[in-house]
Motif scaffolding. Structure first.
Motif, PDB file in Angstrom:
ATOM      1  N   LYS A  38       0.905  -0.910  -0.276  1.00 45.49           N
ATOM      2  CA  LYS A  38       0.066  -0.081  -0.208  1.00 45.49           C
ATOM      3  C   LYS A  38       1.213   1.540  -0.187  1.00 45.49           C
ATOM      4  CE  LYS A  38      -4.165  -1.826   0.389  1.00 45.49           C
ATOM      5  NZ  LYS A  38      -4.420  -2.263  -0.959  1.00 45.49           N
ATOM      6  N   GLU A  39       1.622   1.460   0.791  1.00 50.02           N
ATOM      7  CA  GLU A  39       2.129   2.418   1.013  1.00 50.02           C
ATOM      8  C   GLU A  39       3.358   3.031  -0.387  1.00 50.02           C
ATOM      9  OE1 GLU A  39       3.376   5.042   3.116  1.00 50.02           O
ATOM     10  OE2 GLU A  39       1.476   3.601   4.349  1.00 50.02           O
ATOM     11  N   THR A  40       3.860   1.837  -1.070  1.00 43.86           N
ATOM     12  CA  THR A  40       4.740   1.223  -2.202  1.00 43.86           C
ATOM     13  C   THR A  40       3.624   1.781  -2.801  1.00 43.86           C
ATOM     14  OG1 THR A  40       5.830   0.135  -1.301  1.00 43.86           O
ATOM     15  CG2 THR A  40       5.822   0.510  -4.095  1.00 43.86           C
ATOM     16  N   GLU A  41       2.757   1.676  -3.237  1.00 47.80           N
ATOM     17  CA  GLU A  41       0.980   2.345  -4.100  1.00 47.80           C
ATOM     18  C   GLU A  41       1.544   3.965  -4.196  1.00 47.80           C
ATOM     19  OE1 GLU A  41      -2.411  -0.253  -3.449  1.00 47.80           O
ATOM     20  OE2 GLU A  41      -0.753  -1.816  -4.991  1.00 47.80           O
ATOM     21  N   ALA A  43       3.439   5.864  -2.746  1.00 51.77           N
ATOM     22  CA  ALA A  43       4.053   6.573  -3.312  1.00 51.77           C
ATOM     23  C   ALA A  43       4.619   6.480  -4.891  1.00 51.77           C
ATOM     24  CB  ALA A  43       5.753   5.911  -3.241  1.00 51.77           C
ATOM     25  N   ASN A  44       3.797   5.345  -5.744  1.00 50.32           N
ATOM     26  CA  ASN A  44       4.117   5.585  -6.769  1.00 50.32           C
ATOM     27  C   ASN A  44       2.900   6.205  -7.526  1.00 50.32           C
ATOM     28  OD1 ASN A  44       2.516   4.455  -9.418  1.00 50.32           O
ATOM     29  ND2 ASN A  44       4.400   4.348  -9.756  1.00 50.32           N
ATOM     30  N   GLN A  45       1.974   6.649  -6.974  1.00 53.28           N
ATOM     31  CA  GLN A  45       1.124   8.039  -7.066  1.00 53.28           C
ATOM     32  C   GLN A  45       1.492   9.162  -6.577  1.00 53.28           C
ATOM     33  OE1 GLN A  45      -2.327   7.462  -4.558  1.00 53.28           O
ATOM     34  NE2 GLN A  45      -3.614   8.974  -5.908  1.00 53.28           N
ATOM     35  N   ILE A  46       2.865   9.414  -5.904  1.00 51.59           N
ATOM     36  CA  ILE A  46       2.939  10.841  -5.638  1.00 51.59           C
ATOM     37  C   ILE A  46       3.610  11.173  -6.407  1.00 51.59           C
ATOM     38  CG2 ILE A  46       4.238  12.239  -4.146  1.00 51.59           C
ATOM     39  CD1 ILE A  46       3.469  10.364  -2.165  1.00 51.59           C
ATOM     40  N   PHE A  47       4.946   9.800  -6.610  1.00 51.27           N
ATOM     41  CA  PHE A  47       5.585  10.231  -8.193  1.00 51.27           C
ATOM     42  C   PHE A  47       5.064  10.978  -9.369  1.00 51.27           C
ATOM     43  CE2 PHE A  47       6.972   7.675 -12.247  1.00 51.27           C
ATOM     44  CZ  PHE A  47       8.778   8.202 -12.051  1.00 51.27           C
ATOM     45  N   THR A  48       3.674   9.712  -9.952  1.00 55.20           N
ATOM     46  CA  THR A  48       3.234  10.112 -11.262  1.00 55.20           C
ATOM     47  C   THR A  48       2.311  11.795 -10.759  1.00 55.20           C
ATOM     48  OG1 THR A  48       2.206   7.933 -11.348  1.00 55.20           O
ATOM     49  CG2 THR A  48       1.055   9.533 -12.887  1.00 55.20           C
ATOM     50  N   LYS A  49       2.415  11.929  -9.602  1.00 62.28           N
ATOM     51  CA  LYS A  49       2.067  13.758  -9.854  1.00 62.28           C
ATOM     52  C   LYS A  49       2.706  14.587  -9.583  1.00 62.28           C
ATOM     53  CE  LYS A  49      -2.344  12.289  -6.787  1.00 62.28           C
ATOM     54  NZ  LYS A  49      -3.034  12.717  -5.684  1.00 62.28           N
ATOM     55  N   TYR A  50       4.338  13.951  -9.444  1.00 60.95           N
ATOM     56  CA  TYR A  50       5.315  14.925  -9.425  1.00 60.95           C
ATOM     57  C   TYR A  50       5.491  14.853 -10.646  1.00 60.95           C
ATOM     58  CZ  TYR A  50      10.213  16.957  -8.872  1.00 60.95           C
ATOM     59  OH  TYR A  50      10.560  17.422  -8.778  1.00 60.95           O
ATOM     60  N   VAL A  51       5.658  14.272 -11.304  1.00 58.97           N
ATOM     61  CA  VAL A  51       5.945  13.829 -12.770  1.00 58.97           C
ATOM     62  C   VAL A  51       5.045  14.491 -13.844  1.00 58.97           C
ATOM     63  CG1 VAL A  51       6.121  12.565 -15.270  1.00 58.97           C
ATOM     64  CG2 VAL A  51       7.347  11.330 -13.424  1.00 58.97           C
ATOM     65  N   ILE A  52       3.939  15.114 -13.065  1.00 59.93           N
ATOM     66  CA  ILE A  52       2.796  15.775 -14.153  1.00 59.93           C
ATOM     67  C   ILE A  52       3.013  16.828 -13.864  1.00 59.93           C
ATOM     68  CG2 ILE A  52       0.322  16.539 -14.234  1.00 59.93           C
ATOM     69  CD1 ILE A  52      -0.469  13.367 -13.978  1.00 59.93           C
ATOM     70  N   ASP A  53       2.969  17.696 -12.636  1.00 57.79           N
ATOM     71  CA  ASP A  53       3.629  18.327 -11.770  1.00 57.79           C
ATOM     72  C   ASP A  53       4.878  19.503 -12.729  1.00 57.79           C
ATOM     73  OD1 ASP A  53       1.169  18.734 -10.323  1.00 57.79           O
ATOM     74  OD2 ASP A  53       2.525  18.259  -8.672  1.00 57.79           O
ATOM     75  N   SER A  54       5.753  18.149 -13.053  1.00 57.68           N
ATOM     76  CA  SER A  54       7.144  19.059 -13.261  1.00 57.68           C
ATOM     77  C   SER A  54       6.321  19.346 -14.892  1.00 57.68           C
ATOM     78  CB  SER A  54       7.864  18.156 -13.844  1.00 57.68           C
ATOM     79  OG  SER A  54       8.340  18.094 -12.194  1.00 57.68           O
TER      80      SER A  54
END
Length: 744
Positions: A38-41, A43-54
């Motif tokens: 659950k924590e990995t998922e 973290a993956n969601q946060i990573f995706t949002k970070y890519v989009i924000d970038s």
């Protein structure tokens, strides 16, 4: 006692404990694995949002730069406002350089070109061309015709020169000039591969994957890869999809997730199998528990059979075995406790009964009886010396009013314990019993050969009564009867202790009263106190101020000498009785105050008080109060002045043998019978009685203080003949003048 059955029972459940711990450990590992996933998922969601924000931040920066240039760059404004004349060629060159600078400042920008609607001219950093010959004509025309665009275009192919290869770009078009935008269009093209380089720099391809589709379901990332989505959105070829986010600004759909490895799949499989394993293990544990319980139940069954052999089996009907065994044990324990309590109570009763036999002396106690009874009562019987004392609570009536019964018992318990502690510190045994609510009888038992018990008991008792006063705020008097070496003397020691307490009236409270010392100091002669009372009361009745001095003197002498309580009370009761007789002869008002106020208060004071220190101030106050009322009544009488003069004359001329009523009548000009009546009203006695008592008091003084003969004394007090004097003296005093002088 060996705990073999306990150990056997304990070890029989060890397998169940082991299985339970194993299951709990497995469940804990599974839960930790689930939490990790659950924590990995997350973290993956946060990573995706970070890519989009970038990406969005980069593109927004480009858009902001274009808008600022359109608004602020004069050269760009001049391009859109000119008509393309020869004079403007130089300006177009400058604008082209500005566009090149913008491209070089931002690595994401592939190209920027301007479209001027006035002459349909396209200007970029590399060319100036007519729209109808420009390769991106269709996009320009659509951008100019459409309303204001807030988003980037979808992925498209673009080349600026005919010889250039096609490049995949996304484009942003802004109308110029602001605010109306009818002069032309500014178009910015961003290479898709440069934009996706942001993803390549952030993603870890070994753990996660990311797929990006444009709005037309064209896969943008990974480049040159095609991946199909399942109906539920999962990406079976690459792994498990955990995040799907659509960017309104870019118009792309971002899908990411975790790559599925063999270990991950195995752990996931095991975590889903724990339920089956757990259920199977529980079933095995239940079967094992049934087996172990049946085996461990056999001793209980044997106990039940033994109980049923002595009791009716119907008694256990409706109860389980342990409840029945518990009831049997509780019943046995209750019976044992009742027996033990009864035995202890009987032991206490027997102890007190034997103690009372010792102090009352109703039967002779031989050494053999002492030994037998002390052994039966489980008390030490050997001794070298015995001593006895009685502790008495001072002001017991106030003690009862001040404390509740429970608090009284607590204080008595404290007094007993403190005395035991002091005796223990001196190395003495002690046996104490409360023989009444107020008195504690104490028998000291000593085996010490080097220190006589008399030398240690008196200081011990003195420290004890001081400790009680300081710490418990309660005074006690202790009557110490002495010591003996034979149990047959205990009765006499007890009597001596009680006798010592009978001197508390004179000695005072909070004292250790030593019987031997009191016997040497005590005086039982009350005659002189009776004489003081005999002088005091008539002086009071005749309003002679010396009565107050006589009263103070009476209390002073009672306190100075050691008298028993009986003697002190006798003297005070005699004084009250004499006052009572005299008050009956006084006027009604004074008699009423005595009978209603003073007399009941004095009797109550004498009954409740334990020492002269308590009696003296209150008794003096009451008699002073009576005297004030008596004087007020006398002064209110209209004949008071006359009768006072007559009384004074009699007191000065009592030695005149001719003093009589007729003599008084002649001296004061009043009728003799009237004068006698006034005497009766004011002093409660007739004239003759007053004169006789006055002469006898002076005669007693002369008999004791002078060596004059009886004849001379008779003449000095107003008698011509000694025979008349002797007869009158014996009638009034009770003895002849000679006997009075001899024995007084």
């Amino acid at each position: 006692m060996k705990k073999s059955w306990y150990n056997r029972l304990l070890l029989s459940y060890v397998p169940i404990l082991f299985i339970t711990i194993t299951i709990l450990t497995f469940i804990a590992v599974s839960l930790i694995n689930e939490i990790s996933v659950k924590e990995t998922e997350k973290a993956n969601q946060i990573f995706t949002k970070y890519v989009i924000d970038s990406m969005e931040t980069s593109l927004l920066g480009i858009e902001r730069m274009v808008l600022e240039e359109i608004s602020n760059n004069d050269k760009l404004k001049a391009f859109f406002e000119s008509s393309g004349s020869t004079e403007q060629r130089l300006d177009q060159y400058e604008v082209s350089r500005e566009l090149g600078k913008m491209v070089s400042d931002n690595s994401l920008i592939y190209s920027i070109y301007l479209y001027r609607n006035a002459d349909q001219t396209i200007l970029s950093r590399n060319l100036i061309e007519r729209l109808d010959r420009f390769g991106d004509k269709e996009f320009v025309e659509n951008a100019y015709k459409q309303p204001l665009s807030l988003h980037w275009s979808s992925v498209r192919n673009y080349r600026e020169l005919g010889t250039d290869p096609n490049q995949k770009v996304i484009s942003l078009s802004k109308k110029a000039l602001l605010p109306f935008g009818d002069q032309g269009v500014v178009v910015v093209n961003v290479r898709v591969d440069e934009l996706l380089r942001i993803v390549d720099q952030m993603i870890n391809n070994k753990i996660t994957f990311m797929n990006i589709w444009s709005g037309s379901n064209q896969q943008v990332y990974p480049i040159n890869a095609q991946t199909e989505k399942n109906q539920d959105g999962s990406i079976t070829a690459q792994g498990k999809m955990t995040t799907q986010i659509y960017s309104d600004y870019i118009g792309w759909n971002f899908v990411s997730g975790l790559k599925v490895s063999k270990i991950y799949g195995f752990v996931s499989l095991i975590s889903r199998m724990w339920l089956v394993i757990g259920i199977g293990t529980i079933l095995l544990s239940v079967l094992y528990m049934i087996y172990v319980t049946r085996r461990n139940y056999r001793p209980i069954e044997a106990i039940m059979q033994q109980i049923h052999a002595y009791r009716n089996p119907q008694d256990s009907k409706g109860n389980d075995e342990f409840v029945f065994i518990g009831k049997v044990l509780n019943n046995l324990i209750d019976q044992t406790e009742v027996y033990e309590k009864q035995y202890q109570e009987d032991q206490l009763v027997r102890r007190k009964q034997f103690f009372l036999e010792l102090i009352e002396g109703n039967r002779a106690i031989s050494p053999q009886d002492w030994q037998t009874n002390m052994d039966r009562l489980q008390m030490p019987s050997g001794f070298r010396e015995l001593a006895f004392a009685v502790v008495e609570i001072d002001k017991y009536s106030e003690f009862q009013k001040k404390y509740s019964p429970g608090d009284q018992n607590l204080l008595k318990f404290g007094i007993t314990n403190v005395l035991h502690e002091f005796a223990s510190m001196e190395g003495h045994g002690i046996w104490s019993e409360w023989i009444s609510g107020q008195r504690l009888a104490v028998l000291f038992i000593s085996n010490q050969a080097d220190l006589p018990i008399l030398d240690s008991c008196y200081p011990l008792l003195d420290k004890f009564r001081t400790w009680i006063m300081v710490n418990l705020k309660q005074s006690v008097a202790v009557g110490f009867g002495g010591a003996a070496s034979d149990v047959s003397h205990i009765h006499q020691l007890f009597k001596s202790s009680i006798t010592a307490l009978h001197y508390k009236m004179s000695a005072g409270m909070n004292q250790v009263l030593n019987f031997t010392a009191l016997q040497e100091m005590a005086s039982n002669d009350t005659h002189k106190y009776v004489q003081l009372v005999n002088n005091l009361v008539p002086d009071f009745r005749l309003m002679n101020p010396t009565w107050r001095e006589s009263l103070e003197r009476l209390f002073d002498e009672l306190e100075e000498e050691i008298l028993g309580d009986v003697e002190v009370r006798y003297v005070l009761q005699y004084m009250i009785r004499l006052f009572n007789q005299e008050m009956e002869e006084l006027p009604m008002e004074a008699s009423r105050i005595w009978s209603e106020q003073v007399h009941p208060s004095l009797m109550k004071l004498l009954e409740e008080s334990e020492t002269l220190e308590q009696i003296r101030p209150q008794a003096i106050y009451l008699l002073d109060l009576l005297y004030e009322h008596y004087a007020t009544i006398r002064e209110a009488n209209t004949h008071y002045s006359l009768i006072s003069k007559i009384r004074k004359y009699i007191e000065e001329n009592y030695a005149n043998p001719d003093l009589s009523l007729n003599h008084i009548s002649d001296m004061f000009g009043v009728n003799g019978k009237y004068a006698s009546q006034l005497f009766k009203e004011e002093f409660g006695m007739k004239f003759v009685d007053f004169l006789v008592n006055l002469r006898m008091e002076h005669a007693k003084t002369l008999l004791l203080q002078t060596d004059d003969s009886i004849n001379d004394i008779a003449v000095k007090v107003g008698y011509v003949h000694a025979i008349s004097f002797g007869r009158t003296f014996k009638k009034v005093v009770g003895v002849t003048p000679g006997d009075y002088r001899k024995y007084m």
